[in-house]
Design a protein around this motif. Structure first.
Motif, PDB file in Angstrom:
ATOM      1  N   GLU A   3       0.863  -1.177   0.000  1.00  0.00           N
ATOM      2  CA  GLU A   3       0.000   0.000   0.000  1.00  0.00           C
ATOM      3  C   GLU A   3       0.900   1.228   0.000  1.00  0.00           C
ATOM      4  OE1 GLU A   3      -1.282   1.237   4.331  1.00  0.00           O
ATOM      5  OE2 GLU A   3      -1.813  -0.874   3.992  1.00  0.00           O
ATOM      6  N   ILE A   4       0.343   2.344  -0.410  1.00  0.00           N
ATOM      7  CA  ILE A   4       1.079   3.608  -0.357  1.00  0.00           C
ATOM      8  C   ILE A   4       0.668   4.322   0.920  1.00  0.00           C
ATOM      9  CG2 ILE A   4       1.469   5.834  -1.466  1.00  0.00           C
ATOM     10  CD1 ILE A   4       0.882   4.436  -4.150  1.00  0.00           C
ATOM     11  N   SER A   5       1.635   4.559   1.797  1.00  0.00           N
ATOM     12  CA  SER A   5       1.358   5.173   3.097  1.00  0.00           C
ATOM     13  C   SER A   5       2.564   5.988   3.531  1.00  0.00           C
ATOM     14  CB  SER A   5       1.061   4.081   4.128  1.00  0.00           C
ATOM     15  OG  SER A   5       0.846   4.635   5.408  1.00  0.00           O
ATOM     16  N   ASP A   6       2.295   7.170   4.082  1.00  0.00           N
ATOM     17  CA  ASP A   6       3.374   8.050   4.564  1.00  0.00           C
ATOM     18  C   ASP A   6       4.399   8.346   3.467  1.00  0.00           C
ATOM     19  OD1 ASP A   6       2.169   7.911   7.098  1.00  0.00           O
ATOM     20  OD2 ASP A   6       3.338   6.143   7.631  1.00  0.00           O
ATOM     21  N   GLY A   7       3.918   8.433   2.228  1.00  0.00           N
ATOM     22  CA  GLY A   7       4.799   8.757   1.123  1.00  0.00           C
ATOM     23  C   GLY A   7       5.688   7.623   0.661  1.00  0.00           C
ATOM     24  N   GLU A   8       5.406   6.400   1.131  1.00  0.00           N
ATOM     25  CA  GLU A   8       6.241   5.261   0.775  1.00  0.00           C
ATOM     26  C   GLU A   8       5.377   4.084   0.337  1.00  0.00           C
ATOM     27  OE1 GLU A   8       8.877   4.161   3.927  1.00  0.00           O
ATOM     28  OE2 GLU A   8       9.248   6.239   4.514  1.00  0.00           O
ATOM     29  N   LEU A   9       5.983   3.185  -0.404  1.00  0.00           N
ATOM     30  CA  LEU A   9       5.356   1.905  -0.714  1.00  0.00           C
ATOM     31  C   LEU A   9       5.704   0.945   0.417  1.00  0.00           C
ATOM     32  CD1 LEU A   9       3.670   0.533  -2.964  1.00  0.00           C
ATOM     33  CD2 LEU A   9       5.831  -0.380  -3.859  1.00  0.00           C
ATOM     34  N   LYS A  10       4.691   0.543   1.181  1.00  0.00           N
ATOM     35  CA  LYS A  10       4.906  -0.263   2.383  1.00  0.00           C
ATOM     36  C   LYS A  10       4.149  -1.580   2.277  1.00  0.00           C
ATOM     37  CE  LYS A  10       5.521   3.583   5.637  1.00  0.00           C
ATOM     38  NZ  LYS A  10       5.038   4.159   6.927  1.00  0.00           N
ATOM     39  N   PRO A  11       4.489  -2.561   3.112  1.00  0.00           N
ATOM     40  CA  PRO A  11       3.695  -3.784   3.145  1.00  0.00           C
ATOM     41  C   PRO A  11       2.248  -3.484   3.514  1.00  0.00           C
ATOM     42  CG  PRO A  11       5.788  -4.111   4.270  1.00  0.00           C
ATOM     43  CD  PRO A  11       5.682  -2.641   3.973  1.00  0.00           C
ATOM     44  N   ALA A  12       1.312  -4.128   2.832  1.00  0.00           N
ATOM     45  CA  ALA A  12      -0.114  -3.903   3.091  1.00  0.00           C
ATOM     46  C   ALA A  12      -0.482  -4.360   4.498  1.00  0.00           C
ATOM     47  CB  ALA A  12      -0.948  -4.647   2.060  1.00  0.00           C
ATOM     48  N   THR A  17      -5.181   2.148  -1.622  1.00  0.00           N
ATOM     49  CA  THR A  17      -6.056   0.970  -1.648  1.00  0.00           C
ATOM     50  C   THR A  17      -5.829   0.197  -2.942  1.00  0.00           C
ATOM     51  OG1 THR A  17      -7.688   2.193  -0.350  1.00  0.00           O
ATOM     52  CG2 THR A  17      -8.450   0.191  -1.452  1.00  0.00           C
ATOM     53  N   PRO A  18      -4.981  -0.822  -2.928  1.00  0.00           N
ATOM     54  CA  PRO A  18      -4.660  -1.534  -4.160  1.00  0.00           C
ATOM     55  C   PRO A  18      -5.781  -2.449  -4.628  1.00  0.00           C
ATOM     56  CG  PRO A  18      -3.558  -2.558  -2.301  1.00  0.00           C
ATOM     57  CD  PRO A  18      -4.216  -1.313  -1.777  1.00  0.00           C
ATOM     58  N   LEU A  19      -5.903  -2.557  -5.942  1.00  0.00           N
ATOM     59  CA  LEU A  19      -6.833  -3.504  -6.569  1.00  0.00           C
ATOM     60  C   LEU A  19      -6.038  -4.618  -7.226  1.00  0.00           C
ATOM     61  CD1 LEU A  19      -8.488  -0.695  -6.601  1.00  0.00           C
ATOM     62  CD2 LEU A  19      -9.883  -1.826  -8.317  1.00  0.00           C
ATOM     63  N   GLY A  20      -6.562  -5.829  -7.149  1.00  0.00           N
ATOM     64  CA  GLY A  20      -5.912  -6.969  -7.781  1.00  0.00           C
ATOM     65  C   GLY A  20      -6.896  -7.827  -8.523  1.00  0.00           C
ATOM     66  N   GLY A  21      -6.435  -8.969  -8.971  1.00  0.00           N
ATOM     67  CA  GLY A  21      -7.253  -9.843  -9.791  1.00  0.00           C
ATOM     68  C   GLY A  21      -8.425 -10.469  -9.073  1.00  0.00           C
ATOM     69  N   HIS A  22      -8.392 -10.526  -7.747  1.00  0.00           N
ATOM     70  CA  HIS A  22      -9.459 -11.169  -6.983  1.00  0.00           C
ATOM     71  C   HIS A  22     -10.247 -10.180  -6.117  1.00  0.00           C
ATOM     72  CE1 HIS A  22      -7.874 -15.040  -8.208  1.00  0.00           C
ATOM     73  NE2 HIS A  22      -6.673 -14.637  -7.829  1.00  0.00           N
ATOM     74  N   THR A  23     -10.015  -8.891  -6.310  1.00  0.00           N
ATOM     75  CA  THR A  23     -10.659  -7.890  -5.461  1.00  0.00           C
ATOM     76  C   THR A  23     -12.174  -7.943  -5.580  1.00  0.00           C
ATOM     77  OG1 THR A  23      -8.738  -6.428  -5.596  1.00  0.00           O
ATOM     78  CG2 THR A  23     -10.827  -5.431  -4.937  1.00  0.00           C
ATOM     79  N   PHE A  24     -12.685  -7.999  -6.813  1.00  0.00           N
ATOM     80  CA  PHE A  24     -14.134  -7.987  -7.009  1.00  0.00           C
ATOM     81  C   PHE A  24     -14.786  -9.197  -6.352  1.00  0.00           C
ATOM     82  CE2 PHE A  24     -17.881  -9.367  -9.411  1.00  0.00           C
ATOM     83  CZ  PHE A  24     -18.702  -8.265  -9.228  1.00  0.00           C
ATOM     84  N   ALA A  25     -14.221 -10.382  -6.553  1.00  0.00           N
ATOM     85  CA  ALA A  25     -14.820 -11.597  -5.984  1.00  0.00           C
ATOM     86  C   ALA A  25     -14.839 -11.534  -4.465  1.00  0.00           C
ATOM     87  CB  ALA A  25     -14.048 -12.832  -6.449  1.00  0.00           C
ATOM     88  N   ALA A  26     -13.756 -11.040  -3.860  1.00  0.00           N
ATOM     89  CA  ALA A  26     -13.700 -10.942  -2.398  1.00  0.00           C
ATOM     90  C   ALA A  26     -14.689  -9.916  -1.878  1.00  0.00           C
ATOM     91  CB  ALA A  26     -12.279 -10.591  -1.956  1.00  0.00           C
ATOM     92  N   ALA A  27     -14.789  -8.779  -2.557  1.00  0.00           N
ATOM     93  CA  ALA A  27     -15.725  -7.738  -2.124  1.00  0.00           C
ATOM     94  C   ALA A  27     -17.169  -8.208  -2.250  1.00  0.00           C
ATOM     95  CB  ALA A  27     -15.502  -6.467  -2.940  1.00  0.00           C
ATOM     96  N   LYS A  28     -17.476  -8.932  -3.316  1.00  0.00           N
ATOM     97  CA  LYS A  28     -18.826  -9.484  -3.481  1.00  0.00           C
ATOM     98  C   LYS A  28     -19.132 -10.482  -2.368  1.00  0.00           C
ATOM     99  CE  LYS A  28     -21.686 -12.239  -6.614  1.00  0.00           C
ATOM    100  NZ  LYS A  28     -21.706 -13.031  -7.869  1.00  0.00           N
ATOM    101  N   ALA A  29     -18.168 -11.357  -2.042  1.00  0.00           N
ATOM    102  CA  ALA A  29     -18.365 -12.320  -0.962  1.00  0.00           C
ATOM    103  C   ALA A  29     -18.541 -11.612   0.374  1.00  0.00           C
ATOM    104  CB  ALA A  29     -17.190 -13.290  -0.903  1.00  0.00           C
ATOM    105  N   SER A  30     -17.819 -10.528   0.581  1.00  0.00           N
ATOM    106  CA  SER A  30     -17.941  -9.765   1.819  1.00  0.00           C
ATOM    107  C   SER A  30     -19.333  -9.151   1.940  1.00  0.00           C
ATOM    108  CB  SER A  30     -16.868  -8.669   1.858  1.00  0.00           C
ATOM    109  OG  SER A  30     -16.751  -8.097   3.136  1.00  0.00           O
ATOM    110  N   ALA A  31     -19.864  -8.642   0.820  1.00  0.00           N
ATOM    111  CA  ALA A  31     -21.223  -8.096   0.832  1.00  0.00           C
ATOM    112  C   ALA A  31     -22.246  -9.188   1.119  1.00  0.00           C
ATOM    113  CB  ALA A  31     -21.522  -7.424  -0.505  1.00  0.00           C
ATOM    114  N   ASN A  32     -22.076 -10.362   0.516  1.00  0.00           N
ATOM    115  CA  ASN A  32     -22.984 -11.474   0.802  1.00  0.00           C
ATOM    116  C   ASN A  32     -22.910 -11.904   2.262  1.00  0.00           C
ATOM    117  OD1 ASN A  32     -24.319 -11.967  -1.674  1.00  0.00           O
ATOM    118  ND2 ASN A  32     -22.541 -13.045  -2.488  1.00  0.00           N
ATOM    119  N   THR A  33     -21.710 -11.842   2.843  1.00  0.00           N
ATOM    120  CA  THR A  33     -21.551 -12.143   4.267  1.00  0.00           C
ATOM    121  C   THR A  33     -22.379 -11.182   5.114  1.00  0.00           C
ATOM    122  OG1 THR A  33     -19.360 -13.141   4.027  1.00  0.00           O
ATOM    123  CG2 THR A  33     -19.851 -12.134   6.144  1.00  0.00           C
TER     124      THR A  33
END
Length: 343
Positions: free
Chosen positions: A17-26, A119-135
């Protein structure tokens, strides 16, 4: 208390993630949910259920079609442009720039539908977000069907996502989707109490003009903390929603005793409004050891938070939001839920 969780939610696994002006571990990573799930099992909170699939209609009742279509088709467009790594936006239609034309280019679309670069997006972001909404919806359905309470182990979280933008690690606004689903299925009044350290700007913006969903938020002062541009005490709703939004911004360093008066005030609003169901946006990042937050809750304080919420005597849906002290996250989460159950 019954817990709802889908393993699909773990597929969104950002590296940076980008935080405090740096690329840091998410920090919003799958192990957050894994730690909570382990604590739910270890402490025998109750049965664990896979969510039902409600399709995309409940999501589109809250989020714009353009935004949902963007998230669903994002990875295909991203890879078609020759990109392979996780994506970050870098340009936004602010102030004098036009926001009405929809760009063709993926970088323009990223800026149109986002609020931050962290807030990075990846190849599985949509599927995870949809599952989270269903939860979230499944947990709401359990309560509407008669359970006193239920826990939606939502991940990624949701409360920073607006009707047409993502940010703050959030893509679909789980609390808003659950609240709208309850309204669409016959409930007249729903309340959302957001106890995350950060203000739930997305939830507020979705319901700001409405009186059928009360939004209450206790959080770090946005003059000092993300999201910076929403969450002030003078934001109380507009038009039909005037008076149905309430914010309690608190200074950095707030501990449980300093937090308690705001929580008691929020509970009084619940007693006045008398919702048929309460949704708690359960952020655990008020914890003293949270790496990106500045409040001073101890693990024991989360028991007291749960007990205090139980006094309202309202059927309650708990939906997980933030909290990034991973080793303590499961303990702190289940402390709230057990505190609520024992009163």
């Amino acid at each position: 208390m019954k817990t709802v969780f889908s393993g699909v939610q773990l597929s969104h696994a950002p590296k940076h993630e980008i935080s405090d002006g740096e690329l840091k571990p998410a920090v919003e990573i799958p192990s957050r949910a894994e730690m909570v799930l382990a604590a739910v099992k270890q402490r025998r909170l109750g049965d664990i259920f896979e969510p039902d699939d409600f399709g995309m209609r409940p999501v589109r009742r809250v989020h714009s079609d353009g935004y949902v279509d963007f998230l669903e088709g994002f990875w295909e467009k991203w890879t078609a442009a020759g990109r392979q790594s996780e994506a970050f936006p870098f340009v936004w239609p602010v102030r004098s720039l036009r926001a009405d034309p929809v760009p063709d280019h993926i970088d323009g679309l990223l800026g149109r539908y986002s609020m931050d670069a962290g807030t990075p997006l990846g190849g599985h972001t949509f599927a995870a977000a949809k599952a989270s909404a269903n939860t979230a919806i499944t947990a709401a359905k359990l309560v509407m069907d008669g359970e006193k309470s239920a826990f939606g182990l939502c991940r990624p979280p949701g409360h920073h996502a607006g009707a047409d933008f993502f940010g703050g690690y959030c893509f679909f606004n789980n609390a808003a989707i659950a609240a709208q689903w309850l309204r669409d299925n016959g409930l007249a009044r729903v309340a959302i109490l957001d106890v995350d350290y950060h203000h739930g700007n997305g939830t507020q913006s979705i319901f700001y003009g409405r009186s059928d969903v009360l939004f209450l938020s206790i959080h770090a002062d946005p003059r000092q903390e993300y999201p910076y541009f929403l969450g002030h005490a003078d934001e109380t709703g507009e038009q039909a929603g005037t008076g149905f939004t309430r914010n309690w911004p608190l200074p950095l360093g707030t501990d449980w005793q300093a937090y308690l008066p705001a929580l008691e005030d929020a509970c009084r609003w619940l007693l006045v409004y008398r919702p048929e169901v309460l949704i708690v946006s359960l952020g655990l990042d008020c914890f003293e050891k949270d790496p990106i937050s500045g409040f001073k809750f101890t693990s024991e304080d989360f028991f007291d938070l749960g007990r205090k919420l139980s006094f309202a005597d309202i059927p309650t849906v708990f939906l997980m939001e933030g909290g990034y002290a991973i080793e303590a996250l499961g303990t702190n989460c289940v402390n709230v839920l057990e505190g609520f159950e024992t009163g």
